[in-house]
Design a protein around this motif. Structure first.
Motif, PDB file in Angstrom:
ATOM      1  N   SER A  21      11.075  34.606 -21.502  1.00 29.71           N
ATOM      2  CA  SER A  21       9.723  34.080 -21.336  1.00 29.71           C
ATOM      3  C   SER A  21       9.786  32.637 -20.876  1.00 29.71           C
ATOM      4  O   SER A  21      10.739  31.917 -21.198  1.00 29.71           O
ATOM      5  N   CYS A  22       8.766  32.230 -20.162  1.00 28.13           N
ATOM      6  CA  CYS A  22       8.628  30.849 -19.689  1.00 28.13           C
ATOM      7  C   CYS A  22       7.200  30.416 -19.956  1.00 28.13           C
ATOM      8  O   CYS A  22       6.276  30.850 -19.248  1.00 28.13           O
ATOM      9  N   THR A  23       7.027  29.613 -20.977  1.00 24.16           N
ATOM     10  CA  THR A  23       5.701  29.127 -21.332  1.00 24.16           C
ATOM     11  C   THR A  23       5.414  27.845 -20.566  1.00 24.16           C
ATOM     12  O   THR A  23       6.215  26.895 -20.620  1.00 24.16           O
ATOM     13  N   VAL A  24       4.307  27.847 -19.849  1.00 22.58           N
ATOM     14  CA  VAL A  24       3.957  26.722 -18.982  1.00 22.58           C
ATOM     15  C   VAL A  24       2.774  25.970 -19.588  1.00 22.58           C
ATOM     16  O   VAL A  24       1.804  26.588 -20.044  1.00 22.58           O
ATOM     17  N   SER A  25       2.845  24.671 -19.597  1.00 17.22           N
ATOM     18  CA  SER A  25       1.735  23.838 -20.060  1.00 17.22           C
ATOM     19  C   SER A  25       1.447  22.767 -19.023  1.00 17.22           C
ATOM     20  O   SER A  25       2.326  22.372 -18.259  1.00 17.22           O
ATOM     21  N   GLY A  26       0.191  22.324 -18.987  1.00 12.40           N
ATOM     22  CA  GLY A  26      -0.193  21.257 -18.079  1.00 12.40           C
ATOM     23  C   GLY A  26      -0.787  21.739 -16.771  1.00 12.40           C
ATOM     24  O   GLY A  26      -1.413  20.942 -16.060  1.00 12.40           O
ATOM     25  N   VAL A  27      -0.569  22.995 -16.423  1.00 15.14           N
ATOM     26  CA  VAL A  27      -1.149  23.591 -15.216  1.00 15.14           C
ATOM     27  C   VAL A  27      -1.442  25.056 -15.511  1.00 15.14           C
ATOM     28  O   VAL A  27      -0.873  25.643 -16.438  1.00 15.14           O
ATOM     29  N   ASN A  28      -2.280  25.630 -14.681  1.00 15.49           N
ATOM     30  CA  ASN A  28      -2.567  27.063 -14.774  1.00 15.49           C
ATOM     31  C   ASN A  28      -1.532  27.797 -13.935  1.00 15.49           C
ATOM     32  O   ASN A  28      -1.548  27.716 -12.704  1.00 15.49           O
ATOM     33  N   VAL A  29      -0.610  28.504 -14.595  1.00 16.01           N
ATOM     34  CA  VAL A  29       0.509  29.115 -13.878  1.00 16.01           C
ATOM     35  C   VAL A  29       0.031  30.184 -12.903  1.00 16.01           C
ATOM     36  O   VAL A  29       0.737  30.501 -11.939  1.00 16.01           O
ATOM     37  N   THR A  30      -1.159  30.720 -13.114  1.00 14.25           N
ATOM     38  CA  THR A  30      -1.689  31.744 -12.208  1.00 14.25           C
ATOM     39  C   THR A  30      -1.825  31.212 -10.783  1.00 14.25           C
ATOM     40  O   THR A  30      -1.694  31.962  -9.818  1.00 14.25           O
ATOM     41  N   THR A  31      -2.030  29.926 -10.658  1.00 15.67           N
ATOM     42  CA  THR A  31      -2.276  29.320  -9.346  1.00 15.67           C
ATOM     43  C   THR A  31      -0.999  28.947  -8.608  1.00 15.67           C
ATOM     44  O   THR A  31      -1.059  28.415  -7.504  1.00 15.67           O
ATOM     45  N   TYR A  32       0.157  29.246  -9.224  1.00 19.28           N
ATOM     46  CA  TYR A  32       1.448  28.913  -8.619  1.00 19.28           C
ATOM     47  C   TYR A  32       2.289  30.163  -8.434  1.00 19.28           C
ATOM     48  O   TYR A  32       2.215  31.092  -9.244  1.00 19.28           O
ATOM     49  N   ASP A  33       3.123  30.172  -7.387  1.00 20.98           N
ATOM     50  CA  ASP A  33       4.188  31.171  -7.328  1.00 20.98           C
ATOM     51  C   ASP A  33       5.164  30.845  -8.457  1.00 20.98           C
ATOM     52  O   ASP A  33       5.601  29.697  -8.584  1.00 20.98           O
ATOM     53  N   GLY A  34       5.497  31.844  -9.244  1.00 17.53           N
ATOM     54  CA  GLY A  34       6.451  31.659 -10.338  1.00 17.53           C
ATOM     55  C   GLY A  34       7.807  32.222  -9.953  1.00 17.53           C
ATOM     56  O   GLY A  34       7.894  33.306  -9.379  1.00 17.53           O
ATOM     57  N   HIS A  35       8.857  31.495 -10.273  1.00 18.53           N
ATOM     58  CA  HIS A  35      10.209  31.871  -9.844  1.00 18.53           C
ATOM     59  C   HIS A  35      11.166  31.881 -11.038  1.00 18.53           C
ATOM     60  O   HIS A  35      11.004  31.107 -11.989  1.00 18.53           O
ATOM     61  N   TRP A  36      12.176  32.721 -10.933  1.00 16.91           N
ATOM     62  CA  TRP A  36      13.307  32.712 -11.860  1.00 16.91           C
ATOM     63  C   TRP A  36      14.594  32.512 -11.070  1.00 16.91           C
ATOM     64  O   TRP A  36      14.772  33.107  -9.994  1.00 16.91           O
ATOM     65  N   PHE A  37      15.461  31.689 -11.624  1.00 19.44           N
ATOM     66  CA  PHE A  37      16.784  31.403 -11.073  1.00 19.44           C
ATOM     67  C   PHE A  37      17.801  31.526 -12.198  1.00 19.44           C
ATOM     68  O   PHE A  37      17.442  31.577 -13.376  1.00 19.44           O
ATOM     69  N   ARG A  38      19.064  31.535 -11.838  1.00 17.11           N
ATOM     70  CA  ARG A  38      20.129  31.452 -12.834  1.00 17.11           C
ATOM     71  C   ARG A  38      21.302  30.671 -12.254  1.00 17.11           C
ATOM     72  O   ARG A  38      21.447  30.549 -11.047  1.00 17.11           O
ATOM     73  N   GLN A  39      22.111  30.177 -13.169  1.00 15.82           N
ATOM     74  CA  GLN A  39      23.304  29.435 -12.773  1.00 15.82           C
ATOM     75  C   GLN A  39      24.438  29.803 -13.713  1.00 15.82           C
ATOM     76  O   GLN A  39      24.379  29.529 -14.910  1.00 15.82           O
ATOM     77  N   ALA A  40      25.459  30.410 -13.127  1.00 15.83           N
ATOM     78  CA  ALA A  40      26.654  30.764 -13.884  1.00 15.83           C
ATOM     79  C   ALA A  40      27.601  29.571 -13.941  1.00 15.83           C
ATOM     80  O   ALA A  40      27.534  28.689 -13.074  1.00 15.83           O
ATOM     81  N   PRO A  41      28.506  29.526 -14.912  1.00 19.68           N
ATOM     82  CA  PRO A  41      29.453  28.414 -14.999  1.00 19.68           C
ATOM     83  C   PRO A  41      30.220  28.244 -13.694  1.00 19.68           C
ATOM     84  O   PRO A  41      30.793  29.208 -13.177  1.00 19.68           O
ATOM     85  N   GLY A  42      30.205  27.030 -13.181  1.00 15.57           N
ATOM     86  CA  GLY A  42      30.927  26.738 -11.952  1.00 15.57           C
ATOM     87  C   GLY A  42      30.246  27.224 -10.690  1.00 15.57           C
ATOM     88  O   GLY A  42      30.789  27.047  -9.593  1.00 15.57           O
TER      89      GLY A  42
END
Length: 116
Positions: A21-42
């Motif tokens: 989950s990603c809880t967003v505060s300060g803006v209405n997340v509905t109005t933004y494209d929401g993205h997920w990323f990841r970073q593995a070690p190295g």
């Protein structure tokens, strides 16, 4: 002030599932494209999934297509990433992100470890 806070990471066995989950505060997340990323070690930060603002239109990286599902809860101002059939190579720190103007905003990340 805009804040993104990820949660839901942990240790899971291969073939298992987790929901981030990603809880967003300060803006209405509905109005933004929401993205997920990841970073593995190295490794470099890798794009995983997008959900388009005001819609349920989604897009995925080939590496997770068919296994991961991105969604948005407009009432809770939260993004989700449902991850199924997890593999050891999915081990990484997972980040949510929105772009506000010319700036990409990130959460602090949540660790996902896939191991038996």
């Amino acid at each position: 002030q805009v804040q993104l806070v990820e949660s839901g990471g942990g240790l899971v066995q291969p073939g298992g599932s987790l929901t981030l989950s990603c809880t967003v505060s300060g803006v209405n997340v509905t109005t933004y494209d929401g993205h997920w990323f990841r970073q593995a070690p190295g490794g470099e930060r890798e794009f995983l999934a997008t959900i388009v603002s005001f819609t349920t239109v989604t897009d995925y990286a080939n590496s997770v297509k068919g296994r991961f599902t991105v969604s948005r809860d407009d009432d809770k101002n939260t993004l989700h990433l449902q991850m199924d059939n997890l593999k050891p190579e999915d081990t990484a720190v997972y980040y949510c992100s929105i772009r506000e103007g010319g700036t990409r905003l990130w959460g602090q990340g949540t660790q996902v470890t896939v191991s038996s």
